[in-house]
Design a protein around this motif. Structure first.
Motif, PDB file in Angstrom:
ATOM      1  N   LEU A  33       0.809  -1.212   0.000  1.00 60.52           N
ATOM      2  CA  LEU A  33       0.000   0.000   0.000  1.00 60.52           C
ATOM      3  C   LEU A  33       0.845   1.267   0.000  1.00 60.52           C
ATOM      4  O   LEU A  33       0.327   2.362  -0.232  1.00 60.52           O
ATOM      5  N   VAL A  43       3.407   1.681  -6.218  1.00 60.54           N
ATOM      6  CA  VAL A  43       1.957   1.822  -6.117  1.00 60.54           C
ATOM      7  C   VAL A  43       1.461   2.523  -7.382  1.00 60.54           C
ATOM      8  O   VAL A  43       2.163   3.369  -7.940  1.00 60.54           O
ATOM      9  N   PRO A  44       0.271   2.121  -7.861  1.00 60.10           N
ATOM     10  CA  PRO A  44      -0.637   1.090  -7.342  1.00 60.10           C
ATOM     11  C   PRO A  44      -0.350  -0.310  -7.889  1.00 60.10           C
ATOM     12  O   PRO A  44      -1.194  -1.197  -7.763  1.00 60.10           O
ATOM     13  N   PHE A  47      -0.689  -3.040  -5.277  1.00 60.36           N
ATOM     14  CA  PHE A  47      -2.095  -3.173  -4.906  1.00 60.36           C
ATOM     15  C   PHE A  47      -2.846  -3.981  -5.960  1.00 60.36           C
ATOM     16  O   PHE A  47      -3.601  -4.917  -5.643  1.00 60.36           O
ATOM     17  N   PRO A 199      -2.883   7.211  -5.538  1.00 61.44           N
ATOM     18  CA  PRO A 199      -2.216   6.269  -4.622  1.00 61.44           C
ATOM     19  C   PRO A 199      -0.819   6.728  -4.228  1.00 61.44           C
ATOM     20  O   PRO A 199      -0.434   6.648  -3.048  1.00 61.44           O
ATOM     21  N   HIS A 530      -6.401   4.326  -3.747  1.00 56.02           N
ATOM     22  CA  HIS A 530      -6.293   3.246  -4.732  1.00 56.02           C
ATOM     23  C   HIS A 530      -7.645   2.969  -5.389  1.00 56.02           C
ATOM     24  O   HIS A 530      -7.699   2.640  -6.585  1.00 56.02           O
ATOM     25  N   TRP A 533      -8.211   5.223  -8.267  1.00 60.43           N
ATOM     26  CA  TRP A 533      -7.491   4.739  -9.448  1.00 60.43           C
ATOM     27  C   TRP A 533      -8.233   3.574 -10.098  1.00 60.43           C
ATOM     28  O   TRP A 533      -8.374   3.515 -11.333  1.00 60.43           O
TER      29      TRP A 533
END
Length: 555
Positions: A33, A43-44, A47, A199, A530, A533
């Motif tokens: 994260l 990131v992301p 994730f 993010p 996130h 996104w």
């Protein structure tokens, strides 16, 4: 072309080369994260991988994304050329696609393991294409598609910046009075790019460390001249990678001069045509800047300026890798390649010229094929790795790894090629590491202060209570990989052995462990960023699929 490059990855196994790490599963750890003390560089991307590997094996997912990224680069370059240079026809589109896919940037970033950057690279011509369409006609679907391409490019923070710059450059395309104005389009592209970067921006703004610059790091990551070429010549031919080990063999021979000559002749001829027709001025402008500016930043004064910038201005550590910005030249190079074909008026002559240009580009960079000469291939993890991952995942306490070096060399991995330690991506717990690197003989300090303290404790043979005070619950020892372990055997002798084989061992650190983790509020904020996104990605993707179906139905 994309298939011929990635063919070795069709074999079972996982992509593992330098910065490219894929594992069967990944998890939403604090590291994934971007809420640890280390800078949120992945990131992301992490994730996305963590969420998707619930459904798809991580090895299949990463290899597929890499192949799709290269395919998108070629297809997008052809579509962009068809719009900006319609007179070039299919011959011009073939040259554009070849330039986009078959070049040193792709080879060198593959060897460095920057698969997510290559996905962003593949989105650039699509972003330019969508923006030029919005200059002529605007609708909700086109805006959603633009959001999708920018979000997809934003798998990595650099990709978002590249997408923003290309989108702004494409705004210079002429409109017809019914499309979106330049001012409105510039504002909209900026807003979408900021949302796609949420993010990274939120993780950085919530106290996550942003690495300061150091002279060794700046020098190590500066663009470099490849044999037979100056730094300017290397960058102009889409090469100049900072890591001399991540360069295809042909770039150290006369093939490098031959490829550079072919590419630049084609591009110069095409730019001359585009200049007369006043097409793609914006893209040409950023292409020139993407070559000239990194060249200047690789000089003595440029290195001094870069060091000052990334030390004094938070977030500008992204400037350290100067060569990656030549990706911005690709859309203009591709369009120029297509335009060069139109210098010949007869269609048969255009086909011959296109065929010769494509063949010359491929044959002067021959080792891009088959995983850059077999150096990019699938690997299989030893059985013990999965067994230890399962034990840690059952009790996900923070993990320290021996040797503590960030890069590894495994007898079962890619031969003679260092790789990032894949173990942190495979477990539910956070792995504590310093992030220190050694690049071309220079030590580059990472941003993991806690990881550096833990490494020093292990090398000094510290007592288990000192590890537990740092929150460490497990110690993993990876055998058969170089690294300085110091007196760590003294520490290991005081720990509980849980698993051991010829490749890897696991030790339990007795508790109690100091609670060292990100706050719940920080996690919630970063997860929300996130999800912004993800919304861009899903909404744009749905619009793209719907638009494609409608066009097929109309046909």
């Amino acid at each position: 072309m994309a298939a011929s490059i990635t063919a070795p990855l069709a074999a079972p196994g996982y992509l593992l080369i330098r910065d490219a790490v894929s594992t069967p599963r990944s998890y939403l750890t604090d590291t994934a994260l971007g809420v640890t003390e280390a800078a949120p560089r992945a990131v992301p991307q992490d994730f996305f991988i963590a969420v998707m590997t619930v459904l798809v094996d991580g090895g299949v997912l990463v290899k597929a994304l890499l192949a799709v990224g290269l395919w998108l680069a070629g297809w997008g370059a052809a579509r962009l050329a068809a719009r900006l240079v319609p007179a070039a026809g299919v011959p011009g589109e073939l040259v554009a696609a070849t330039i986009a896919v078959w070049n040193p940037f792709v080879a060198e970033r593959l060897l460095q393991g920057h698969w997510s950057l290559l996905v962003g690279y593949g989105c650039l011509p699509w972003i330019a294409l969508t923006v030029t369409r919005l200059r002529s006609a605007t609708d909700v679907g086109a805006w959603c598609i633009l959001a999708f391409w920018i979000a997809l490019a934003g798998l990595t923070p650099t990709g978002t910046v590249l997408a923003l710059i290309v989108g702004m450059a494409a705004i210079a395309a002429p409109g017809n009075g019914t499309g979106c104005s330049r001012r409105r389009l510039a504002g909209s592209v900026s807003i979408v790019a900021i949302l796609a970067a949420m993010p990274w921006l939120v993780a950085s703004g919530l106290g996550t460390a942003i690495p300061a610059g150091d002279e060794a790091g700046v020098h190590a990551f500066a663009a470099r001249a490849e044999p037979g070429l100056s730094t300017l010549g290397s960058l102009a031919s889409l090469g100049g990678m900072w890591n001399a080990s991540a360069v295809p063999a042909s770039r150290s021979t006369l093939f490098a001069l031959a490829f550079s000559a072919v590419l630049l002749i084609v591009v110069v001829v095409g730019v001359t045509v585009l200049w007369r027709t006043q097409t793609a001025f914006g893209l040409i402008g950023i292409a020139i800047a993407a070559v000239v500016i990194p060249t200047l930043l690789a000089t003595g004064p440029g290195l001094t300026l870069t060091t000052w910038l990334i030390t004094e201005v938070p977030g500008l550590g992204i400037l350290r890798d100067g060569q990656k910005w030549v990706a911005l030249a690709m859309p203009a190079y591709a369009v120029a390649g297509a335009a060069a074909v139109t210098a010949l008026r007869e269609r048969p002559s255009q086909w011959v010229a296109a065929g010769l240009a494509c063949a010359a580009l491929v044959f002067t960079l021959p080792d891009l094929a088959w995983g850059v000469g077999g150096r990019v291939e699938s690997v299989t993890y030893p059985a013990g790795w999965g067994a230890i991952a399962a034990k840690i995942n059952a009790e996900p306490h923070p993990v320290a790894v021996l040797p503590p070096e960030t890069l590894r060399q495994y007898p079962w991995g890619p031969s003679s090629i260092p790789v990032l330690d894949p173990f942190p991506r495979w477990i539910r717990a956070d792995t504590v590491t310093s992030g220190d690197l050694r690049v071309d003989g220079q030590d580059v300090r990472g941003d993991g202060g806690r990881g550096r303290r833990v490494a020093e404790l292990l090398r000094a043979g510290a007592a288990p209570r000192e590890l537990s005070a740092e929150g460490i619950g497990w110690v993993v020892v990876q055998a058969n990989t170089p690294g300085e372990q110091g007196l760590s055997s003294r520490t290991l002798a005081q720990l509980e052995p849980v698993y051991r084989d010829g490749d890897i061992a696991l030790y339990r650190v007795p508790g109690p462990w100091a609670p060292i983790a990100a706050s719940l509020s920080r996690r919630i904020a970063v997860i929300a960023a996130h999800l912004v996104w993800v919304t861009l990605l899903l909404a744009g993707g749905a619009a793209a699929v719907t638009g494609l179906r409608e066009r097929r139905h109309q046909r």
